[in-house]
Write an enzyme that holds these catalytic residues in place. Structure first.
Site, short mmCIF file in Angstrom:
data_model
loop_
_atom_site.label_atom_id
_atom_site.label_comp_id
_atom_site.label_asym_id
_atom_site.label_seq_id
_atom_site.Cartn_x
_atom_site.Cartn_y
_atom_site.Cartn_z
N CYS A 235 43.92 53.92 32.49
CA CYS A 235 43.62 54.77 33.66
C CYS A 235 44.87 55.05 34.49
O CYS A 235 44.87 55.94 35.33
CB CYS A 235 42.54 54.12 34.52
SG CYS A 235 43.04 52.55 35.25
N CYS B 137 38.26 47.73 36.99
CA CYS B 137 39.06 47.80 38.22
C CYS B 137 39.12 46.43 38.88
O CYS B 137 40.15 46.05 39.44
CB CYS B 137 38.46 48.82 39.17
SG CYS B 137 37.97 50.37 38.38
FE1 FES Z 1 41.50 52.14 36.68
FE2 FES Z 1 39.82 51.89 38.63
S1 FES Z 1 39.90 53.49 37.20
S2 FES Z 1 41.46 50.61 38.15
#
Ligand code: FES
Length: 149
Positions: free
Chosen positions: A36, A106
Site C-alpha cells: 500500500c 494497517c
Molecule cells: Fe496500508 Fe492502511 S492501507 S496501512
C-alpha cells in the site's frame, strides 16, 4: 469515508494523539508496507527503569494507519518495555472497537513500528527484551501469516 469505521477509529483519525517526534528518542523505528506504500515511524522515550514515558509517531498512510498509530502510542505510554509487547495489533484493534477486514494490515504497521522502536532501544542499551523479535522494515511480506490467530 465509505467504509464502516467505528466511532473510536474516526475519533483517532480526525484527532490523532501523540503526533510528532521525540528528539534524542530512546528508541525509534520505521516500518512500511510496500503493497500500500504506507510508512509509520514511532519514537519512544524510555526511563532508566524501562518504562515508556512518552511515545510519538509520524504516519504517512491511510486513515486506519493513523488511527492505529494514535491508539498504539496511547496504549504503550506508562508501560514497561516488556508489557509494551502485549500491545499487539489485536489489542490495538480491540481498543478501537475493530477495523474493517481490509484494514487489519494497517494495525500491524502500528505493532511493528513499536517493535522496531523497542528493538532500537534494546540495541542502543545492549539489553534484550524477552520475546521481541527483530522487526522487518516491510511488513507486506509477513502480514499474511501474522494476521492469522
Ligand atoms: Fe496500508 Fe492502511 S492501507 S496501512
Amino acid at each position: 469515508m465509505a467504509m464502516d469505521y467505528s466511532e473510536k477509529v474516526m475519533d483517532h483519525f480526525t484527532n490523532p494523539r501523540n503526533v510528532g517526534e521525540i528528539e534524542n528518542a530512546s528508541g525509534q523505528g520505521t516500518v512500511g508496507n510496500a503493497v500500500c506504500g504506507d510508512i509509520m515511524r514511532v519514537y519512544l522515550d524510555i526511563t532508566g527503569d524501562n518504562i515508556i514515558r512518552d511515545a510519538k509517531f509520524k504516519t504517512f498512510g491511510c486513515g486506519a494507519a493513523i488511527a492505529t498509530s494514535s491508539m498504539a502510542t496511547e496504549l504503550v505510554k506508562g508501560k514497561t518495555v516488556q508489557d509494551a509487547l502485549k500491545v499487539t495489533n489485536k489489542a490495538v484493534m480491540e481498543a478501537l472497537d475493530g477495523l474493517p477486514a481490509v484494514k487489519v494490515h494497517c494495525s500491524l504497521l502500528a505493532e511493528e513500528a513499536i517493535h522496531a522502536a523497542l528493538w532500537d532501544y534494546a540495541e542502543k542499551h545492549g539489553i534484550q527484551i524477552e520475546g521481541l523479535e527483530k522487526p522487518v522494515s516491510d511488513i507486506s511480506e509477513h502480514h499474511e501469516t501474522k494476521v492469522v490467530g
